[in-house]
Motif scaffolding. Structure first.
Motif, short mmCIF file in Angstrom:
data_model
loop_
_atom_site.label_atom_id
_atom_site.label_comp_id
_atom_site.label_asym_id
_atom_site.label_seq_id
_atom_site.Cartn_x
_atom_site.Cartn_y
_atom_site.Cartn_z
N UNK A 132 -4.86 -1.85 -2.29
CA UNK A 132 -4.27 -1.67 -3.62
C UNK A 132 -2.75 -1.62 -3.56
N UNK A 133 -2.22 -1.01 -2.50
CA UNK A 133 -0.77 -0.99 -2.35
C UNK A 133 -0.18 -2.37 -2.16
N UNK A 134 -0.85 -3.21 -1.39
CA UNK A 134 -0.37 -4.58 -1.17
C UNK A 134 -0.37 -5.35 -2.48
N UNK A 135 -1.45 -5.20 -3.26
CA UNK A 135 -1.52 -5.91 -4.53
C UNK A 135 -0.46 -5.42 -5.52
N UNK A 136 -0.24 -4.10 -5.53
CA UNK A 136 0.78 -3.56 -6.44
C UNK A 136 2.17 -4.03 -6.06
N UNK A 147 2.60 4.92 -4.05
CA UNK A 147 1.56 5.95 -4.14
C UNK A 147 0.33 5.57 -3.33
N UNK A 148 -0.11 4.33 -3.45
CA UNK A 148 -1.30 3.89 -2.71
C UNK A 148 -1.05 3.85 -1.20
N UNK A 153 -1.94 6.05 4.24
CA UNK A 153 -1.37 6.52 5.50
C UNK A 153 -1.75 7.97 5.77
N UNK A 154 -1.90 8.76 4.72
CA UNK A 154 -2.32 10.15 4.90
C UNK A 154 -3.76 10.24 5.40
N UNK A 155 -4.61 9.35 4.88
CA UNK A 155 -6.01 9.36 5.31
C UNK A 155 -6.18 8.75 6.69
N UNK A 156 -5.40 7.74 7.01
CA UNK A 156 -5.56 7.06 8.30
C UNK A 156 -4.19 6.62 8.80
N UNK A 161 0.06 -1.35 8.41
CA UNK A 161 0.49 -2.13 7.25
C UNK A 161 0.96 -1.23 6.12
N UNK A 162 0.33 -0.06 5.96
CA UNK A 162 0.76 0.88 4.93
C UNK A 162 2.16 1.42 5.24
N UNK A 163 2.43 1.69 6.50
CA UNK A 163 3.77 2.16 6.87
C UNK A 163 4.81 1.08 6.62
N UNK A 164 4.51 -0.14 7.01
CA UNK A 164 5.45 -1.25 6.76
C UNK A 164 5.68 -1.44 5.27
N UNK A 165 4.61 -1.31 4.48
CA UNK A 165 4.75 -1.46 3.04
C UNK A 165 5.67 -0.42 2.44
N UNK A 166 5.54 0.82 2.88
CA UNK A 166 6.43 1.87 2.38
C UNK A 166 7.88 1.58 2.72
#
Length: 767
Positions: A132-136, A147-148, A153-156, A161-166
């Protein structure tokens, strides 16, 4: 690359990569796969995972390059991945030949470290948050994307990719908190998750597993407090072609600049599911791990249906006497015996006397669960394998409870099992510590790059181990850092080193092509563009390189066509729109403004587009708007001296001379050898009648850029204002020889008085 075998770290890598591949987190899988391969390049399994991750990320030629080994070095899986890559590229004949070779080869080369593939991972809450973060982010909703990504990243924390996205969105998490040392459970979740059986609400585990029977296996926690240190020595980052440990360049990477570029050119285009392995790091098990799991399966024995069930603690030493005859206490009154003897019509064979005896035992088909076996039945059924080894005394020894039976010589005692479990736990925790240390060290470098703290990027890379420093992604990161520092020579060396390791790399090559544009290396740029198009004609980076090549040859219409092709292939490619804006700037400012605005919509943190808008408004004499856009660009890239110089120039034209001078001072401190900002500071010093300081800047500029006629003209002006007519005439003659077109301006300077000259601001200067 030297191989350093460590089964626990390897298990962590393999299970993590497979989980991420199964849940389609391909960018994260590629991060771990590249680290695994850099750590142990001789490991075929690491090669397979890295090539598979590249293939899933669309880098088919790079994946093919990894498994395209000599035939005697290829294992069966190498050939299989080779066939997949050929099929993706449309080379069906090569794919067919490879598959036929797998079938017909009677002696395939085995993998150097093959293991059972872990169970297939099922996408869970953290994966969906990341998607969802990538799509947003692609849909221009940065707040929702942030937010996504934070929830994922908090869950896993393994979702790279979530860290790079942030970081790409300008939200920088606390690395020490996100990637803190922790013990992973069998499914890869964090150790602070509470088991549902305790009555406390449990967070969903990041990557649940599906076993071969289709059931989801719960996670098992592993609470261990002590972590064994691992020995990883960091080495300075060097690129030296003369050394066997290096690839390119004969100098060490340092943080000083050597800017020799022309003034004003700094900113252009700135498997199959299998059984679970107990000790694979992140695999979920349906039960807690016992000593049987750690010690491996017990030696196989022939047994009948009357064998007593093995207890859950796996203590084999407590199940048999030293005689080898299994005994058990009689059942309590009123308690059914679960181990009732059942003699079926199967054939029983025993090795008594070295001969086989075949006994046919007939029984009713139904099983009498209330019947109790006598001692003789138990003796015969359990001792069929060992009767030839029993002495008369031991064969008729009284039955003894397994609770009090002595340990056999070949079985470890309880203290041995405890020590083995403790050592095993320490090994797993050392593997966990290695994984999170790896994440932290790389996250520091990537976060500094997102902040454009380029000197800190180089320092963070130097703290990595030598094998990690030579990965293609890290070399490309170093190239980008030096490019942003306008140290083009070192940036070129880093990109060349990355292409030496992976000649089919497409990512980051748009930056490399712009670097070659700045260096005016037409032949190399043309060759790079043709190579990239032959590797992947659908990659926007390839068409950006071709466009830069046309731009260097002053063919603007052709360059715009290539940049438009790149933006059509990837509408989110802000760099293609930005380069289109720079190409249109000289001919149509309104069109250029449209391109820059589109680039900002695609990527709000693309500072080069903000800089382009500022330049457009400055040329339109809209000074407030120019200052605003320059300031926005400088907020994104606070370490860029040129941006601060441009912002100061807009303020200077608005009459804010003192504020502008402070910005020039800051810009010169950031880049002492940058000719543009030092030239601008010299000019404002002349207007402030600080001629000695201005002369010092101009003399240094003459050494940095001796061919620049504007510098010589300003020198003549300063000498004239200081009363040195001879030096002024000498510099004017030099300026006339360097730029014959400036003869009219030189004549006007000679005809003006000294006071008028001091009030005017170098007409010859064109910015």
């Amino acid at each position: 690359m030297a191989s350093r075998p460590n089964p626990h770290i390897d298990s962590r890598f393999k299970t993590t990569i497979w989980q991420l591949l199964d849940t389609e987190q391909y960018r994260s899988a590629l991060f771990f796969a590249e680290r695994y391969f850099c750590r142990d390049g001789d490991n075929h399994e690491a090669r397979h995972l890295y090539s598979t991750a590249l293939l899933k990320n669309g880098q088919t030629q790079s994946a093919l390059h990894l498994v395209n080994l000599a035939e005697e070095e290829q294992c069966q899986e190498c050939v299989e991945i080779y066939a997949k890559c050929c099929s993706t590229l449309g080379r069906f004949r090569a794919a067919r030949e490879a598959l036929e070779r797998i079938v017909t080869d009677p002696t395939p080369v085995a993998s150097s470290s093959s293991s059972i593939r872990p169970p297939i991972a099922i996408a869970d809450e953290s994966v969906f948050y990341c998607r969802a973060g990538v799509m947003a982010a692609k849909g221009n909703q940065p707040e929702r994307a942030i937010s996504n990504f934070e929830k994922a990243l908090n869950l896993n924390p393994l979702l790279w990719e979530a860290f790079e996205g942030l970081c790409s969105l300008g939200s920088f998490p606390n690395i020490d908190e996100v990637f803190a040392d922790r013990t992973l459970t069998k499914d890869g979740s964090k150790d602070d998750l509470t088991n549902s059986t305790t009555g406390v609400e449990r967070k969903p585990s990041p990557l649940p597993m599906a076993t071969g029977m289709g059931f989801f296996t719960p996670a098992a926690t592993n609470d261990v407090n002590q972590i064994r240190n691992f020995d990883q020595q960091s080495q300075p980052f060097r690129l030296n072609p003369e050394s066997s440990d290096s690839i390119q360049s004969g100098f060490g990477f340092s943080v000083e600049n050597s800017m020799t570029t022309r003034i004003g050119s700094n900113f252009r285009g700135l498997g199959v599911s299998g059984p679970t392995i107990p000790n694979l790091g992140l695999i979920a098990n349906s039960r807690t791990m016992s000593s049987v799991d750690e010690m491996g399966p017990a030696p196989k024995k022939h047994r009948t249906a009357s064998l007593a069930p093995i207890k859950a603690n796996g203590d084999k030493g407590k199940q048999t006497m030293n005689t080898g005859v299994t005994q058990k206490p009689p059942p309590r009154a009123g308690q059914p015996d679960a181990n009732t003897t059942r003699r079926s019509t199967r054939l029983l064979s025993s090795g008594v006397g070295g001969k086989e005896q075949t006994r046919t035992v007939k029984h009713p088909p139904t099983r009498d669960r209330s019947r109790r076996p006598n001692a003789r039945t138990r003796s015969r059924s359990h001792g069929s394998d060992n009767e030839d080894m029993l002495s008369p005394d031991t064969a008729h020894s009284p039955p003894t409870s397994s609770m009090h039976s002595p340990q056999s010589e070949g079985s470890p005692g309880p203290s041995t099992h405890a020590a083995q479990r403790a050592a095993e736990a320490m090994e797993w925790e050392a593997a966990d510590k290695y994984i999170f240390h790896l994440l932290r060290s790389h996250a520091i470098a990537y976060q500094h790059m997102a902040r454009y703290s380029c000197k800190e990027v180089i320092e963070a890379v130097e703290n990595l181990t030598p094998d990690m420093q030579k990965s293609t992604s890290i070399l490309s990161l170093v190239g980008r850092a030096y490019y942003e520092m306008v140290d083009y020579q070192k940036a070129e060396a880093a990109f060349k080193a990355a292409r030496t390791i992976d000649p089919y790399r497409v990512w980051d090559m748009e930056i490399y092509s712009t670097l070659l544009w700045h260096l005016q290396k037409n032949v190399k740029l043309s060759f790079l563009g043709q190579e990239l198009v032959s590797i992947d004609p659908q990659a926007p980076q390839a068409w950006i390189a071709i466009g830069n090549c046309f731009s260097l040859q002053k063919e603007r219409s052709q360059a715009l066509t290539c940049f438009r092709k790149a933006s059509n292939l990837d509408p989110t490619c802000a760099y293609a729109y930005t380069l289109s804006g720079h190409e249109s700037l000289e001919e149509d400012i309104d069109t250029a403004i449209g391109f820059f605005r589109t680039a900002i919509r695609a990527d709000p943190r693309h500072y080069n587009a903000w800089y382009g808008l500022g330049t457009c408004y400055l040329r339109m004499s809209k000074l407030r708007q120019a200052e605003y856009h320059y300031r926005r660009a400088s907020e994104i890239h606070p370490h860029n001296a040129v941006l601060k110089g441009c912002m100061a120039m807009a303020m200077e034209r608005r009459g804010q001379r003192e504020e502008a001078y402070q910005l020039y001072e800051e810009a010169v401190r950031l880049a002492p050898d940058n000719p543009l900002v030092r030239y601008r500071r010299a000019k404002i010093l002349i207007s402030m009648k600080r001629y000695d300081d201005a002369l010092e800047d101009l003399l240094r500029l003459r050494d940095i850029a001796p061919e620049e006629s504007n510098v010589v003209f300003q020198l003549a002006k300063v000498y004239r204002l200081m009363g040195s007519a001879v030096q002024s005439a000498l510099q004017l003659a030099t300026a006339r020889d360097m730029s014959p077109k400036s003869l009219g301006k030189i004549k006007r300077l000679v005809e003006t008085s000294q006071d008028e000259d001091g009030a005017r601001d170098g007409e010859m200067d064109e910015g």
